[in-house]
Design a protein around this motif. Structure first.
Motif, PDB file in Angstrom:
ATOM      1  N   GLY A  73      24.292  21.938 -29.160  1.00 48.23           N
ATOM      2  CA  GLY A  73      23.068  22.683 -28.884  1.00 48.23           C
ATOM      3  C   GLY A  73      22.884  23.038 -27.418  1.00 48.23           C
ATOM      4  N   MET A  74      23.836  22.618 -26.591  1.00 49.60           N
ATOM      5  CA  MET A  74      23.742  22.871 -25.150  1.00 49.60           C
ATOM      6  C   MET A  74      24.682  23.991 -24.755  1.00 49.60           C
ATOM      7  SD  MET A  74      24.089  18.921 -23.911  1.00 49.60           S
ATOM      8  CE  MET A  74      23.587  19.152 -22.233  1.00 49.60           C
ATOM      9  N   SER A  75      24.364  24.651 -23.655  1.00 48.56           N
ATOM     10  CA  SER A  75      25.325  25.596 -23.093  1.00 48.56           C
ATOM     11  C   SER A  75      26.373  24.794 -22.334  1.00 48.56           C
ATOM     12  CB  SER A  75      24.631  26.576 -22.139  1.00 48.56           C
ATOM     13  OG  SER A  75      24.223  25.912 -20.958  1.00 48.56           O
ATOM     14  N   VAL A  76      27.522  25.413 -22.081  1.00 52.95           N
ATOM     15  CA  VAL A  76      28.561  24.742 -21.299  1.00 52.95           C
ATOM     16  C   VAL A  76      28.019  24.427 -19.903  1.00 52.95           C
ATOM     17  CG1 VAL A  76      30.867  24.964 -20.302  1.00 52.95           C
ATOM     18  CG2 VAL A  76      30.426  25.837 -22.603  1.00 52.95           C
ATOM     19  N   ARG A  77      27.267  25.353 -19.345  1.00 50.91           N
ATOM     20  CA  ARG A  77      26.699  25.135 -18.011  1.00 50.91           C
ATOM     21  C   ARG A  77      25.796  23.895 -17.997  1.00 50.91           C
ATOM     22  NH1 ARG A  77      26.654  28.586 -14.012  1.00 50.91           N
ATOM     23  NH2 ARG A  77      26.801  30.438 -15.330  1.00 50.91           N
ATOM     24  N   ASP A  78      24.958  23.751 -19.019  1.00 49.35           N
ATOM     25  CA  ASP A  78      24.093  22.570 -19.101  1.00 49.35           C
ATOM     26  C   ASP A  78      24.917  21.301 -19.269  1.00 49.35           C
ATOM     27  OD1 ASP A  78      21.803  24.095 -18.810  1.00 49.35           O
ATOM     28  OD2 ASP A  78      21.422  24.221 -20.971  1.00 49.35           O
ATOM     29  N   ALA A  79      25.931  21.345 -20.115  1.00 55.72           N
ATOM     30  CA  ALA A  79      26.786  20.175 -20.350  1.00 55.72           C
ATOM     31  C   ALA A  79      27.560  19.790 -19.099  1.00 55.72           C
ATOM     32  CB  ALA A  79      27.749  20.450 -21.503  1.00 55.72           C
ATOM     33  N   SER A  80      27.864  20.767 -18.247  1.00 55.33           N
ATOM     34  CA  SER A  80      28.650  20.492 -17.036  1.00 55.33           C
ATOM     35  C   SER A  80      27.908  19.581 -16.055  1.00 55.33           C
ATOM     36  CB  SER A  80      29.045  21.794 -16.344  1.00 55.33           C
ATOM     37  OG  SER A  80      27.945  22.395 -15.709  1.00 55.33           O
ATOM     38  N   LYS A  81      26.616  19.437 -16.243  1.00 53.36           N
ATOM     39  CA  LYS A  81      25.823  18.576 -15.365  1.00 53.36           C
ATOM     40  C   LYS A  81      26.068  17.096 -15.633  1.00 53.36           C
ATOM     41  CE  LYS A  81      22.375  22.171 -15.019  1.00 53.36           C
ATOM     42  NZ  LYS A  81      21.093  22.665 -15.513  1.00 53.36           N
ATOM     43  N   TYR A  82      26.684  16.802 -16.783  1.00 53.36           N
ATOM     44  CA  TYR A  82      26.992  15.421 -17.142  1.00 53.36           C
ATOM     45  C   TYR A  82      28.430  15.100 -16.726  1.00 53.36           C
ATOM     46  CZ  TYR A  82      22.750  15.695 -19.908  1.00 53.36           C
ATOM     47  OH  TYR A  82      21.446  15.841 -20.305  1.00 53.36           O
ATOM     48  N   PRO A  83      28.653  13.957 -16.111  1.00 58.08           N
ATOM     49  CA  PRO A  83      30.004  13.626 -15.653  1.00 58.08           C
ATOM     50  C   PRO A  83      31.017  13.532 -16.790  1.00 58.08           C
ATOM     51  CG  PRO A  83      28.496  11.762 -15.304  1.00 58.08           C
ATOM     52  CD  PRO A  83      27.679  12.924 -15.774  1.00 58.08           C
ATOM     53  N   GLN A  84      30.569  13.220 -18.001  1.00 61.42           N
ATOM     54  CA  GLN A  84      31.473  13.125 -19.148  1.00 61.42           C
ATOM     55  C   GLN A  84      32.148  14.458 -19.456  1.00 61.42           C
ATOM     56  OE1 GLN A  84      28.281  12.196 -19.043  1.00 61.42           O
ATOM     57  NE2 GLN A  84      27.942  10.268 -20.110  1.00 61.42           N
ATOM     58  N   ALA A  85      31.525  15.565 -19.062  1.00 64.88           N
ATOM     59  CA  ALA A  85      32.087  16.891 -19.338  1.00 64.88           C
ATOM     60  C   ALA A  85      33.332  17.152 -18.497  1.00 64.88           C
ATOM     61  CB  ALA A  85      31.054  17.976 -19.092  1.00 64.88           C
ATOM     62  N   GLY A  86      33.399  16.552 -17.324  1.00 65.75           N
ATOM     63  CA  GLY A  86      34.565  16.745 -16.460  1.00 65.75           C
ATOM     64  C   GLY A  86      34.700  18.160 -15.918  1.00 65.75           C
ATOM     65  N   LEU A  87      33.594  18.864 -15.751  1.00 62.29           N
ATOM     66  CA  LEU A  87      33.626  20.246 -15.263  1.00 62.29           C
ATOM     67  C   LEU A  87      32.983  20.351 -13.888  1.00 62.29           C
ATOM     68  CD1 LEU A  87      32.529  22.128 -18.506  1.00 62.29           C
ATOM     69  CD2 LEU A  87      34.822  22.073 -17.524  1.00 62.29           C
ATOM     70  N   ASP A  88      33.795  20.653 -12.885  1.00 63.63           N
ATOM     71  CA  ASP A  88      33.231  20.929 -11.563  1.00 63.63           C
ATOM     72  C   ASP A  88      32.975  22.435 -11.464  1.00 63.63           C
ATOM     73  OD1 ASP A  88      35.726  22.125 -11.088  1.00 63.63           O
ATOM     74  OD2 ASP A  88      36.474  20.420  -9.932  1.00 63.63           O
ATOM     75  N   ASP A  89      32.488  22.887 -10.334  1.00 65.67           N
ATOM     76  CA  ASP A  89      32.140  24.309 -10.178  1.00 65.67           C
ATOM     77  C   ASP A  89      33.352  25.221 -10.352  1.00 65.67           C
ATOM     78  OD1 ASP A  89      29.476  23.708  -9.787  1.00 65.67           O
ATOM     79  OD2 ASP A  89      29.596  23.789  -7.600  1.00 65.67           O
ATOM     80  N   ALA A  90      34.511  24.806  -9.853  1.00 63.56           N
ATOM     81  CA  ALA A  90      35.714  25.636  -9.961  1.00 63.56           C
ATOM     82  C   ALA A  90      36.164  25.765 -11.415  1.00 63.56           C
ATOM     83  CB  ALA A  90      36.837  25.047  -9.108  1.00 63.56           C
ATOM     84  N   LYS A  91      36.154  24.655 -12.151  1.00 68.11           N
ATOM     85  CA  LYS A  91      36.541  24.701 -13.568  1.00 68.11           C
ATOM     86  C   LYS A  91      35.540  25.518 -14.370  1.00 68.11           C
ATOM     87  CE  LYS A  91      39.064  20.342 -13.773  1.00 68.11           C
ATOM     88  NZ  LYS A  91      39.050  18.969 -14.318  1.00 68.11           N
ATOM     89  N   LEU A  92      34.259  25.367 -14.039  1.00 66.73           N
ATOM     90  CA  LEU A  92      33.217  26.115 -14.737  1.00 66.73           C
ATOM     91  C   LEU A  92      33.401  27.611 -14.525  1.00 66.73           C
ATOM     92  CD1 LEU A  92      30.696  25.471 -16.469  1.00 66.73           C
ATOM     93  CD2 LEU A  92      29.356  25.665 -14.383  1.00 66.73           C
ATOM     94  N   ALA A  93      33.713  28.015 -13.307  1.00 65.97           N
ATOM     95  CA  ALA A  93      33.931  29.438 -13.002  1.00 65.97           C
ATOM     96  C   ALA A  93      35.178  29.963 -13.716  1.00 65.97           C
ATOM     97  CB  ALA A  93      34.059  29.642 -11.494  1.00 65.97           C
ATOM     98  N   ALA A  94      36.241  29.183 -13.731  1.00 67.05           N
ATOM     99  CA  ALA A  94      37.472  29.603 -14.420  1.00 67.05           C
ATOM    100  C   ALA A  94      37.240  29.710 -15.925  1.00 67.05           C
ATOM    101  CB  ALA A  94      38.602  28.620 -14.119  1.00 67.05           C
ATOM    102  N   MET A  95      36.512  28.752 -16.469  1.00 67.41           N
ATOM    103  CA  MET A  95      36.204  28.782 -17.898  1.00 67.41           C
ATOM    104  C   MET A  95      35.351  29.996 -18.239  1.00 67.41           C
ATOM    105  SD  MET A  95      34.427  25.751 -20.080  1.00 67.41           S
ATOM    106  CE  MET A  95      34.398  25.752 -21.850  1.00 67.41           C
ATOM    107  N   ASP A  96      34.387  30.310 -17.390  1.00 67.96           N
ATOM    108  CA  ASP A  96      33.525  31.466 -17.612  1.00 67.96           C
ATOM    109  C   ASP A  96      34.347  32.753 -17.645  1.00 67.96           C
ATOM    110  OD1 ASP A  96      30.859  32.477 -18.039  1.00 67.96           O
ATOM    111  OD2 ASP A  96      30.894  33.238 -15.991  1.00 67.96           O
TER     112      ASP A  96
END
Length: 103
Positions: A73-96
């Protein structure tokens, strides 16, 4: 008479809630037609094979995670705020970028 009115009220409430519950669980045609991005709901991204592969690439193990139901029910961006997601800003941008290019 009151018993019939109460029964009808309960039936009306049950019927009114049924489509809402179904719509919350299934990706709608509008979500499927929208350009996927890190702002899309994870559940909608997992429902489409092309975007599911991208989610699997950047968030390995998500589908076996005990947090999956909550994450859908969360967006990837929202989930990225949790350390369990393992998504930093660079990974988030590449994924986007990959999600937006997915067909």
């Amino acid at each position: 008479m009151k018993l019939i009115a109460a029964g009808l009220s309960g039936l009306i409430l049950a019927l009114a809630a049924a489509p809402v519950a179904f719509a919350a669980d299934a990706p709608t045609a509008a979500m499927a037609a929208a350009t996927p991005s890190v702002d899309s709901k994870i559940g909608a991204l997992l429902a489409v094979p092309a975007t599911k592969a991208i989610v699997d690439k950047y968030m390995p193990g998500l589908e076996t995670s005990p947090y999956l139901d909550m994450a859908k029910g969360m967006s990837v961006r929202d989930a990225s705020k949790y350390p369990q997601a393992g998504l930093d800003d660079a990974k988030l941008a590449a994924m986007d970028t990959e999600l937006k290019a997915a067909k």
